[in-house]
Design a protein around this motif. Structure first.
Motif, short mmCIF file in Angstrom:
data_model
loop_
_atom_site.label_atom_id
_atom_site.label_comp_id
_atom_site.label_asym_id
_atom_site.label_seq_id
_atom_site.Cartn_x
_atom_site.Cartn_y
_atom_site.Cartn_z
N ARG A 1 2.46 2.00 -3.23
CA ARG A 1 1.47 2.43 -4.42
C ARG A 1 1.22 3.86 -3.98
O ARG A 1 1.02 4.75 -4.90
N ARG B 1 0.80 -1.11 0.07
CA ARG B 1 -0.15 -0.19 0.05
C ARG B 1 0.75 1.19 -0.10
O ARG B 1 0.60 2.11 -0.66
N ARG B 2 1.99 1.21 0.80
CA ARG B 2 2.86 2.36 0.88
C ARG B 2 3.61 2.36 -0.46
O ARG B 2 3.80 3.78 -0.64
#
Length: 87
Positions: A7, A4-5
């Motif tokens: 992205r 997530r980080r």
């Protein structure tokens, strides 16, 4: 979580790559002088609103403390008018 980080960082980098920056903004203003008129309009409206609010509340002494905010707002509104894509 790491994915997530990653992205999010990729999205931020891509968004930053599209931002015109200070030189790009100056180039846009030179090529389209009507942007200065928009800046002037935004400054007049923002400072007019600040003056009206301070007059209605009787807080004229607070003007120096609040005087930078209308300029920041006007700059932000002008920035929204600038083209976002690099040519």
């Amino acid at each position: 979580m790491a994915q997530r980080r990653s992205r999010l960082l990729q999205w931020l980098r891509a968004d930053l790559a599209k931002a015109p920056g200070l030189r790009g903004a100056a180039r846009s203003i030179r090529s389209a002088p009507e942007l200065l008129l928009w800046l002037l309009l935004y400054l007049v409206l923002a400072y007019g609103a600040l003056t009206a609010i301070l007059a209605l509340t009787g807080q004229w002494a607070a003007f120096p403390h609040w005087s930078a905010y209308p300029g920041l707002i006007a700059g932000g509104l002008l920035g929204a008018r600038l083209p976002r894509e690099r040519k």
